[in-house]
Design a protein around this motif. Structure first.
Motif, short mmCIF file in Angstrom:
data_model
loop_
_atom_site.label_atom_id
_atom_site.label_comp_id
_atom_site.label_asym_id
_atom_site.label_seq_id
_atom_site.Cartn_x
_atom_site.Cartn_y
_atom_site.Cartn_z
N ILE A 1 2.76 14.04 -1.51
CA ILE A 1 2.00 13.76 -0.29
C ILE A 1 2.04 12.26 0.02
O ILE A 1 2.26 11.87 1.17
N LEU A 2 1.87 11.44 -1.00
CA LEU A 2 1.95 9.99 -0.79
C LEU A 2 3.32 9.58 -0.27
O LEU A 2 3.44 8.71 0.60
N LYS A 3 4.37 10.23 -0.76
CA LYS A 3 5.73 9.93 -0.30
C LYS A 3 5.89 10.29 1.18
O LYS A 3 6.48 9.53 1.96
N VAL A 4 5.35 11.44 1.57
CA VAL A 4 5.41 11.84 2.98
C VAL A 4 4.67 10.82 3.84
O VAL A 4 5.16 10.41 4.90
N LEU A 5 3.50 10.39 3.36
CA LEU A 5 2.73 9.38 4.11
C LEU A 5 3.46 8.04 4.16
O LEU A 5 3.44 7.36 5.19
N LEU A 6 4.12 7.68 3.08
CA LEU A 6 4.90 6.44 3.07
C LEU A 6 6.06 6.52 4.05
O LEU A 6 6.31 5.57 4.81
N TYR B 1 -3.88 11.67 8.77
CA TYR B 1 -3.95 10.84 7.57
C TYR B 1 -2.91 9.74 7.64
O TYR B 1 -1.84 9.90 8.21
N ARG B 2 -3.26 8.62 7.01
CA ARG B 2 -2.32 7.53 6.85
C ARG B 2 -2.53 6.92 5.47
O ARG B 2 -3.60 7.01 4.89
N LEU B 3 -1.48 6.34 4.95
CA LEU B 3 -1.48 5.74 3.63
C LEU B 3 -2.26 4.43 3.62
O LEU B 3 -2.14 3.62 4.54
N ASP B 4 -3.05 4.23 2.57
CA ASP B 4 -3.69 2.94 2.33
C ASP B 4 -3.21 2.48 0.95
O ASP B 4 -3.71 2.94 -0.07
N PRO B 5 -2.21 1.60 0.89
CA PRO B 5 -1.60 1.23 -0.39
C PRO B 5 -2.42 0.25 -1.24
O PRO B 5 -2.04 -0.06 -2.36
N THR B 6 -3.56 -0.20 -0.73
CA THR B 6 -4.35 -1.21 -1.44
C THR B 6 -4.66 -0.83 -2.89
O THR B 6 -4.44 -1.65 -3.79
N PRO B 7 -5.14 0.38 -3.20
CA PRO B 7 -5.42 0.72 -4.60
C PRO B 7 -4.16 0.72 -5.47
O PRO B 7 -4.25 0.47 -6.68
N LEU B 8 -3.02 0.97 -4.88
CA LEU B 8 -1.78 0.98 -5.66
C LEU B 8 -1.34 -0.43 -6.06
O LEU B 8 -0.57 -0.60 -6.99
#
Length: 138
Positions: free
Chosen positions: A16-21, A74-81
């Motif tokens: 799912i994260l990959k799709v959002l990315l 939905y959209r990705l929020d990469p901050t926690p990563l």
């Protein structure tokens, strides 16, 4: 909140994260948003499964959601990563001095070449000893 490593350990959530990315890098879409139904179609998963995983991602602050009527985008929020990246970098950073390895490799290469040369020279001498002079190419 679940540990970030537990969250990203699940392969479905990583998908799912990959799709959002991928959607985030798609400039034709506003703010990199994607609907739940598009995620379901892309990953060929059931809607309840995707919703369950999106909830976990949302609780980990890895995704942001925008509601529009009955639809959720939905959209990705990469901050926690970024914290994960900061933790992983020391394990993957290559600050090893490779010059010592190149010297060692050069020595090993020279030694190998010397050995091969000696074997070839020895083989030639043996062949010369058993080959009659008239058949030799000198």
């Amino acid at each position: 909140m679940a540990d970030i490593f537990d969250v990203i350990a699940d392969p479905t959530r990583r998908d799912i994260l990959k799709v959002l990315l991928d959607r985030n890098s798609d400039e034709s879409r506003p703010a990199g948003e994607i609907s739940v139904s598009e995620i379901v179609a892309t990953l060929e998963l059931s809607q309840p499964t995707v919703s369950k995983h999106l909830k976990v991602l949302r609780e980990a602050s890895l995704v942001a959601v925008r509601e529009e009527g009955q639809h959720r985008y939905y959209r990705l929020d990469p901050t926690p990563l970024e914290a994960v990246e900061d933790w992983i970098i020391p394990f993957t950073a290559s600050d090893v001095d490779l010059s010592a390895y190149s010297v060692q490799l050069a020595d090993e290469t020279r030694e190998f070449a010397s050995t091969v040369g000696k074997v070839l020279a020895d083989t030639r001498r043996r062949v010369e000893r058993v080959t009659p002079k008239k058949w030799r190419r000198d």
